[in-house]
Design an enzyme around this catalytic site. Structure first.
Site, PDB file in Angstrom:
ATOM      1  N   CYS A 330       2.384   4.323   2.299  1.00 41.80           N
ATOM      2  CA  CYS A 330       2.087   3.659   3.373  1.00 41.80           C
ATOM      3  C   CYS A 330       0.963   2.412   3.158  1.00 41.80           C
ATOM      4  CB  CYS A 330       1.613   4.801   4.546  1.00 41.80           C
ATOM      5  SG  CYS A 330       2.993   5.833   4.505  1.00 41.80           S
ATOM      6  N   TYR A 358       0.389  -0.110 -18.868  1.00 35.55           N
ATOM      7  CA  TYR A 358      -0.394  -0.062 -17.758  1.00 35.55           C
ATOM      8  C   TYR A 358       0.407   0.314 -16.528  1.00 35.55           C
ATOM      9  CZ  TYR A 358      -3.435  -2.566 -21.131  1.00 35.55           C
ATOM     10  OH  TYR A 358      -4.361  -3.088 -22.027  1.00 35.55           O
TER      11      TYR A 358
END
Ligand code: LLP
Length: 401
Positions: A330, A358
């Site tokens: 969200c 990463y």
């Protein structure tokens, strides 16, 4: 084995790594270092999953660590503690004690205050800490500002102009044993020039420090070599090192041991993240392709506006359309790719490429999303190197009031 089959068997999102690709990337450095006194210390922050560390440990690598947690991972993966170098601006006394007791190879010290504390901690233990000082060569690596580290004005290293004085101070401290010099100028570097300039600046300092009577046994040149995410053309590791060694030799430093700390270039393009298309959502301005991987699994686009190629796992005959590929988190920042042409339908799998570095190591539990599972493919063998995290795993350690 087909990614689709793996995704069906293990669920998504799913990181899949190739051992052969990792060793292939390592081989370029090994070729560059053939016949030299050199040590590759994998910059494990790029991907610190135990199964990945094991591959590099077995291939003879040491490790560049930045926390006691990473040291514990090296030990758990069977790595050689003597080949560990400890970088980072904020090592605590507890971390120093642990690393000294374990007998790591070298501390890359980033400030005078840290030198003083390390000397004290070593004396308390009746030891002398092997140290390099990280110097800031002040060259522009021409990369994203968040991953550029060798310029004046960021928190890393000791200023070039101050380095000799700091070396003299280090040499005067009874708990330290000065063994090397260190620099790291940034990450995802795709040009040779910043490296050549940094080497010149470091060799200038080596000359000055040795002239002051402090011998330097090794040069740690950090990591940072980029990979091809989107048509990027970084130099090959062996080509780069041919040029760097030419400089080292020309300036009569051939006898010094060379250490490096590559992370991304060893694992970045050895991994993909397979994800399922949950919904296609046409819109007035944009079409969205909503997949089950998100910024908590793949934080680089949200953090650095990074580009990762996204491709369908199976070729289908559906009509292609242009989508923003987004996750379920969200946040409007939860995007993985913008304006991508894809021919997919709900239920199809896509692969987010160049996801070996990463991604999992920066994954979070935001929105109480469990971290993904990870597989290591080794020829015909497929090994689960991390199980999918459950919600129970996530709530462990929490207590109701
Ligand atoms: N050594 C030191 C001291 C470092 O700070 C780093 C990375 C490395 C070695 C390994 O650098 P590499 O070869 O992987 O470029 N999260 C960012 C990258 C941060 C790099 C931090 N330092 C990204 O996803 O692009």
């Amino acid at each position: 084995m087909a990614l689709r089959t793996l995704a069906q068997a293990h669920g998504t999102p799913l990181f899949v790594y190739s051992k052969a690709a990792m060793l292939h990337a390592l081989a370029a450095y090994q070729r560059g270092f053939a016949g030299r006194n050199a040590q590759i210390c994998y910059g494990m922050k790029a991907n610190s999953t135990l199964g990945i560390l094991q591959v590099f440990a077995a291939a003879g690598c040491g490790f560049d660590i930045v926390s006691s947690g990473e040291l514990a991972r090296v030990v758990a993966a069977g790595g050689d503690v003597k080949k560990v170098i400890f970088s980072g601006v904020g090592k605590t006394r507890v971390e120093m004690r642990g690393a000294l007791t374990a007998g790591i190879g070298c501390f890359n010290v980033e400030s005078e205050a840290e030198l003083d504390v390390l000397s004290e901690v070593a004396l308390e233990l009746g030891l002398r800490a092997p140290v390099s000082i990280r110097v800031n060569p002040n060259v522009d690596p021409k990369t994203h500002p968040y991953i550029s580290t060798g310029l004046k004005g960021n928190k890393f290293g000791v200023a070039h102009s101050d380095a000799l004085r700091v070396y003299r101070h280090a040499a005067s401290l009874p708990g330290l044993n000065v063994v090397g010099i260190d620099c790291h100028i940034g990450s995802q570097i795709t040009e040779v020039t910043p490296y050549l300039d940094a080497m010149d600046r470091v060799l200038d300092l080596v000359d000055a420090i040795e002239a002051a009577g402090i011998p330097i046994a090794h040069i740690d040149f950090g990591g940072g070599l980029g990979i091809d995410y989107h048509g990027d053309t970084p130099p090959a590791a062996d080509q780069l090192w041919r040029q760097l060694f030419a400089k080292i030799d020309a300036r009569s430093h051939s006898g010094k041991k060379i250490m490096i700390e590559p992370g991304r270039s060893l694992v970045g393009n050895a991994g993909v993240c397979v994800s399922e298309v949950i919904y296609l959502k046409p819109g007035e301005q944009k079409n969205f392709c909503i997949i089950d991987a998100a910024m908590n699994d793949l934080p680089r686009p949200a953090l650095y506006q990074a580009f990762h190629a996204i491709v369908p796992v199976s070729i289908t005959n559906k009509t292609a359309a242009t989508y923003d590929v987004v996750g379920p988190v969200c946040e409007s920042g939860d995007w993985l790719g913008r304006d991508r042409e894809l021919n997919v339908a709900a239920g199809d799998f896509v692969a987010v490429l160049s996801s070996g570095a990463y991604c999992m190591s920066m994954a979070s539990n935001y929105n109480t999303r469990g971290r993904a599972a990870e597989l290591l493919v080794d020829g015909d063998a497929v090994r689960v190197i991390r199980q999918r995290e459950t919600v129970q795993d996530q709530m462990r350690g929490e207590q109701l009031v």
